[in-house]
Design a protein around this motif. Structure first.
Motif, mmCIF file in Angstrom:
data_model
loop_
_atom_site.group_PDB
_atom_site.id
_atom_site.type_symbol
_atom_site.label_atom_id
_atom_site.label_comp_id
_atom_site.label_asym_id
_atom_site.label_seq_id
_atom_site.Cartn_x
_atom_site.Cartn_y
_atom_site.Cartn_z
ATOM 1 N N VAL A 240 0.864 -1.184 0.000
ATOM 2 C CA VAL A 240 0.000 0.000 0.000
ATOM 3 C C VAL A 240 0.898 1.230 0.000
ATOM 4 O O VAL A 240 1.731 1.388 0.892
ATOM 5 C CB VAL A 240 -0.926 0.031 1.236
ATOM 6 C CG1 VAL A 240 -1.614 1.385 1.365
ATOM 7 C CG2 VAL A 240 -1.965 -1.067 1.156
ATOM 8 N N SER B 216 0.750 5.400 -0.063
ATOM 9 C CA SER B 216 -0.171 6.519 0.101
ATOM 10 C C SER B 216 0.560 7.839 0.247
ATOM 11 O O SER B 216 1.542 7.956 0.978
ATOM 12 C CB SER B 216 -1.070 6.317 1.325
ATOM 13 O OG SER B 216 -1.982 7.409 1.453
ATOM 14 N N THR C 256 -7.797 5.561 10.585
ATOM 15 C CA THR C 256 -6.721 5.286 9.635
ATOM 16 C C THR C 256 -5.611 4.500 10.293
ATOM 17 O O THR C 256 -5.065 3.548 9.712
ATOM 18 C CB THR C 256 -6.192 6.609 9.060
ATOM 19 O OG1 THR C 256 -7.253 7.279 8.383
ATOM 20 C CG2 THR C 256 -5.043 6.370 8.105
ATOM 21 N N LEU D 198 -4.593 0.725 8.894
ATOM 22 C CA LEU D 198 -3.262 0.450 8.370
ATOM 23 C C LEU D 198 -2.515 -0.545 9.254
ATOM 24 O O LEU D 198 -1.784 -1.407 8.757
ATOM 25 C CB LEU D 198 -2.469 1.743 8.226
ATOM 26 C CG LEU D 198 -2.997 2.713 7.155
ATOM 27 C CD1 LEU D 198 -2.155 3.979 7.142
ATOM 28 C CD2 LEU D 198 -3.013 2.060 5.782
ATOM 29 N N VAL E 38 -1.038 -4.118 7.882
ATOM 30 C CA VAL E 38 0.355 -4.517 8.070
ATOM 31 C C VAL E 38 0.431 -5.846 8.824
ATOM 32 O O VAL E 38 1.227 -6.731 8.486
ATOM 33 C CB VAL E 38 1.132 -3.409 8.803
ATOM 34 C CG1 VAL E 38 2.497 -3.910 9.254
ATOM 35 C CG2 VAL E 38 1.293 -2.188 7.900
ATOM 36 N N HIS F 203 2.909 -4.457 3.132
ATOM 37 C CA HIS F 203 3.951 -3.477 3.421
ATOM 38 C C HIS F 203 3.415 -2.089 3.119
ATOM 39 O O HIS F 203 2.820 -1.847 2.069
ATOM 40 C CB HIS F 203 5.215 -3.729 2.613
ATOM 41 C CG HIS F 203 6.314 -2.756 2.920
ATOM 42 N ND1 HIS F 203 6.896 -2.675 4.176
ATOM 43 C CD2 HIS F 203 6.912 -1.792 2.162
ATOM 44 C CE1 HIS F 203 7.809 -1.725 4.173
ATOM 45 N NE2 HIS F 203 7.836 -1.164 2.964
ATOM 46 N N LEU F 204 3.657 -1.143 4.020
ATOM 47 C CA LEU F 204 3.152 0.224 3.905
ATOM 48 C C LEU F 204 4.269 1.162 3.476
ATOM 49 O O LEU F 204 5.357 1.160 4.055
ATOM 50 C CB LEU F 204 2.591 0.675 5.258
ATOM 51 C CG LEU F 204 2.077 2.116 5.356
ATOM 52 C CD1 LEU F 204 0.909 2.362 4.401
ATOM 53 C CD2 LEU F 204 1.660 2.421 6.809
ATOM 54 N N LEU G 126 4.782 5.297 2.694
ATOM 55 C CA LEU G 126 4.223 6.636 2.830
ATOM 56 C C LEU G 126 5.057 7.577 1.980
ATOM 57 O O LEU G 126 6.263 7.710 2.199
ATOM 58 C CB LEU G 126 4.228 7.052 4.303
ATOM 59 C CG LEU G 126 3.460 6.046 5.185
ATOM 60 C CD1 LEU G 126 3.882 6.164 6.637
ATOM 61 C CD2 LEU G 126 1.960 6.236 5.038
ATOM 62 N N LEU H 12 1.926 6.143 13.339
ATOM 63 C CA LEU H 12 2.202 4.966 12.509
ATOM 64 C C LEU H 12 3.580 4.378 12.760
ATOM 65 O O LEU H 12 4.001 3.454 12.057
ATOM 66 C CB LEU H 12 2.052 5.313 11.027
ATOM 67 C CG LEU H 12 0.674 5.826 10.606
ATOM 68 C CD1 LEU H 12 0.635 6.081 9.115
ATOM 69 C CD2 LEU H 12 -0.427 4.844 11.010
ATOM 70 N N ALA I 267 6.979 0.727 8.256
ATOM 71 C CA ALA I 267 6.664 1.426 7.012
ATOM 72 C C ALA I 267 7.907 2.036 6.380
ATOM 73 O O ALA I 267 8.838 2.461 7.073
ATOM 74 C CB ALA I 267 5.630 2.517 7.270
ATOM 75 N N VAL J 196 -9.121 0.393 2.615
ATOM 76 C CA VAL J 196 -8.354 -0.691 3.237
ATOM 77 C C VAL J 196 -9.273 -1.650 3.985
ATOM 78 O O VAL J 196 -9.158 -2.879 3.876
ATOM 79 C CB VAL J 196 -7.264 -0.114 4.161
ATOM 80 C CG1 VAL J 196 -6.623 -1.212 5.007
ATOM 81 C CG2 VAL J 196 -6.194 0.618 3.338
#
Length: 270
Positions: A24, A26, A43, A47, A51, A56-57, A59, A75, A80, A265
């Protein structure tokens, strides 16, 4: 374009072959962050759950890393990746050490300013922000207390040059300086080195994980997100995105102040 507002719940696959997104990506301002410039609790929970499920995030923001880390404190601990300064710096949210840097020599930045003409400007460097003589404090990432200078000094490379231009310059204006530009807000031109863009930075991260764009869902709202959205298998625009972003997306979710990323999500990854 489809809207997740009418999509069923239950983890509907969105990628070719019925696969679910592994990554993901963003944007922050206008996309992930709410109108107060914060990560909403919904949010954070969504998220975190994604995870925990193996996603995998990433940003990716126009903000410099120091500013991004301030707003992304909720977060921390999710492992991330952080792409900051529009892709000039790539690393991890939980580790301040950069892994990939694409910066501009000061002489190149001064050349770009000459091509842009007399405009208010500011620069972000690894050590912080410098403001030109006429720069107002208009960016959400702050910098009102940064030092003011008459010209870009030679003592440190530049990650991003910001200029306030009432009309966008031609795409090729900065070619003589070997630089490129994008925009995260109306009237704001953000100048970067080649390879200092969100798509290039995320491609570098994907390569390190043995993944490609077919595994990615990306969220955005502004022109500097277009390269992400056009590369990702699933491209989601928030409802408040500018028209060119909405038309480039494959799906639409609710606006950033309605937890649009979290909504997508929850409906598709949890």
């Amino acid at each position: 374009m489809t809207s997740t507002d009418t999509a069923p719940t239950g983890g509907r696959p969105h990628l070719p072959g019925g696969a679910r997104p592994a990554v993901v990506v963003s944007d922050l301002d206008g996309t992930l962050l709410n109108a107060d410039g914060k990560v909403a609790e919904r949010t954070r929970r969504a998220l975190g759950a994604a995870v925990a499920g193996g996603v995998h995030l990433v940003l990716a923001t126009a903000r410099p890393a120091w500013s991004a880390r301030q707003v992304l404190l909720p977060l921390r601990g999710l492992g991330a990746s952080l792409v900051s300064s529009n892709g000039a710096v790539t690393g991890e949210l939980d580790d301040p050490r950069p892994r990939r840097v694409r910066a501009m020599a000061p002489a190149r930045v001064r050349e770009a300013l000459a091509l842009l003409g007399p405009v208010p400007w500011a620069v972000d460097r690894p050590s912080g922000r410098l403001l030109g003589p006429d720069w107002p404090d208009v960016l959400s990432s702050g910098g009102a207390g940064a030092p003011r200078v008459e010209e870009v000094p030679d003592d440190e490379d530049v990650l991003c040059l910001m200029a306030l231009c009432p009309d966008p310059p031609p795409p090729s204006l900065l070619d003589p300086a070997g630089l490129c530009w994008t925009s995260s807000d109306a009237g704001l031109v953000e100048v970067s080195a080649p390879g200092a863009d969100k798509r290039s930075a995320v491609s570098w991260l994907l390569d390190r994980r043995g993944l490609d764009w077919s595994t990615v869902v990306a969220f955005g709202d502004a022109p500097n997100d277009l390269s992400l959205l056009r590369s990702a298998a699933t491209a989601v625009a928030v409802a408040n995105a500018v028209s060119v972003v909405r038309s480039s997306a494959t799906e639409l979710t609710a606006g950033h102040d309605e937890d649009g990323v979290a909504m997508w999500v929850e409906r598709n990854l949890l």
